[in-house]
Scaffold this active site. Structure first.
Site, short mmCIF file in Angstrom:
data_model
loop_
_atom_site.label_atom_id
_atom_site.label_comp_id
_atom_site.label_asym_id
_atom_site.label_seq_id
_atom_site.Cartn_x
_atom_site.Cartn_y
_atom_site.Cartn_z
N ASP A 1 49.85 31.32 97.58
CA ASP A 1 50.17 32.16 98.58
C ASP A 1 51.52 32.93 98.13
OD1 ASP A 1 51.97 30.38 99.00
OD2 ASP A 1 51.11 30.09 101.30
N LYS B 1 42.89 31.80 95.56
CA LYS B 1 43.75 30.85 96.55
C LYS B 1 43.19 29.79 97.56
CE LYS B 1 45.40 31.32 100.27
NZ LYS B 1 45.95 31.90 101.64
#
Length: 221
Positions: free
Chosen positions: A139, A121
């Site tokens: 996320d 991420k």
């Protein structure tokens, strides 16, 4: 509505209503963004933005942070979640930047995920925001919103969510689409009770069409 139609509707809506979407983290260079994103894991951007000015003043680059000890850094970030682990990650990240990458933040996924505290991420945020490369950082907001709307189907992990989004969103829009979904999840499609009354995506949202329109209809009577 087919999935292709759903994607087309949602992309069109965001392009018209959120054309300038960008990260809410404050930074002035790749190093600062990398630090901020590491700190933002399971923590709000607002909290991170309160912490980073003092941190960047004391450690303006990886050179100074790489020389720091735990007790030099942790007091500056103690108000963020998991401050002990994040302190170790920040120092380890800075040391690897100096030892392996000449003090420069690398611009590719393969090198970025080698850095302490940097997962897929975080790496996607860096390559898309700093280096303007196609990337979809997933996320909790992106994961939740994508599933609720119906952009993903049976995605059990962030990687599965990323793969489905990348397969359906034009490469040229991946970077901004990451911000569209984050901001929508942060301010409208919130976790406990999405603000469907305010949402412009209702027509294309599977969750709203299957559940929430009846609840919203009752509250509006």
């Amino acid at each position: 509505m087919t999935k292709k139609e759903r994607y087309a509707f949602i992309i069109d809506w965001f392009q018209k209503n959120m054309p300038e979407a960008k990260t809410e983290l404050h930074y002035t260079n790749p190093y600062e963004l990398l630090v901020a994103v590491i700190l933002s894991a399971q923590c709000t951007d607002k909290r991170v933005n309160l912490v980073t000015p003092a941190l960047f003043k004391k450690f303006p680059g990886p050179e100074s942070l790489a020389k720091a000890e735990f007790e030099d850094v942790e007091p500056l970030v103690k108000s963020v979640s998991f401050s002990n682990n994040k302190t170790r990650h920040l120092i380890g990240m800075a040391r690897m930047l100096m030892e392996r990458f000449g003090g420069e933040v690398p611009g590719n996924m393969e090198d970025l995920v080698l850095l302490p505290g940097v997962g897929r991420k975080t790496a996607n945020v860096i390559v898309s925001v700093v280096f303007q490369q196609p990337g979809m950082a997933v996320d909790t907001h992106v994961f939740r919103v994508s599933a609720r709307i119906g952009l993903t189907t049976n995605a059990k992990t962030p990687l599965q969510t990323e793969q489905q989004l990348v397969a359906n969103i034009p490469r040229s829009l991946l970077a901004i689409a990451h911000h569209w979904l984050i901001l929508h999840g942060r301010y409208v499609c919130v976790a406990r009770r999405p603000k469907c009354e305010q949402c412009g995506l209702k027509e294309a949202c599977k969750f709203y069409q299957s559940d929430m329109k009846y609840i919203v209809g009752e509250t509006e009577k």
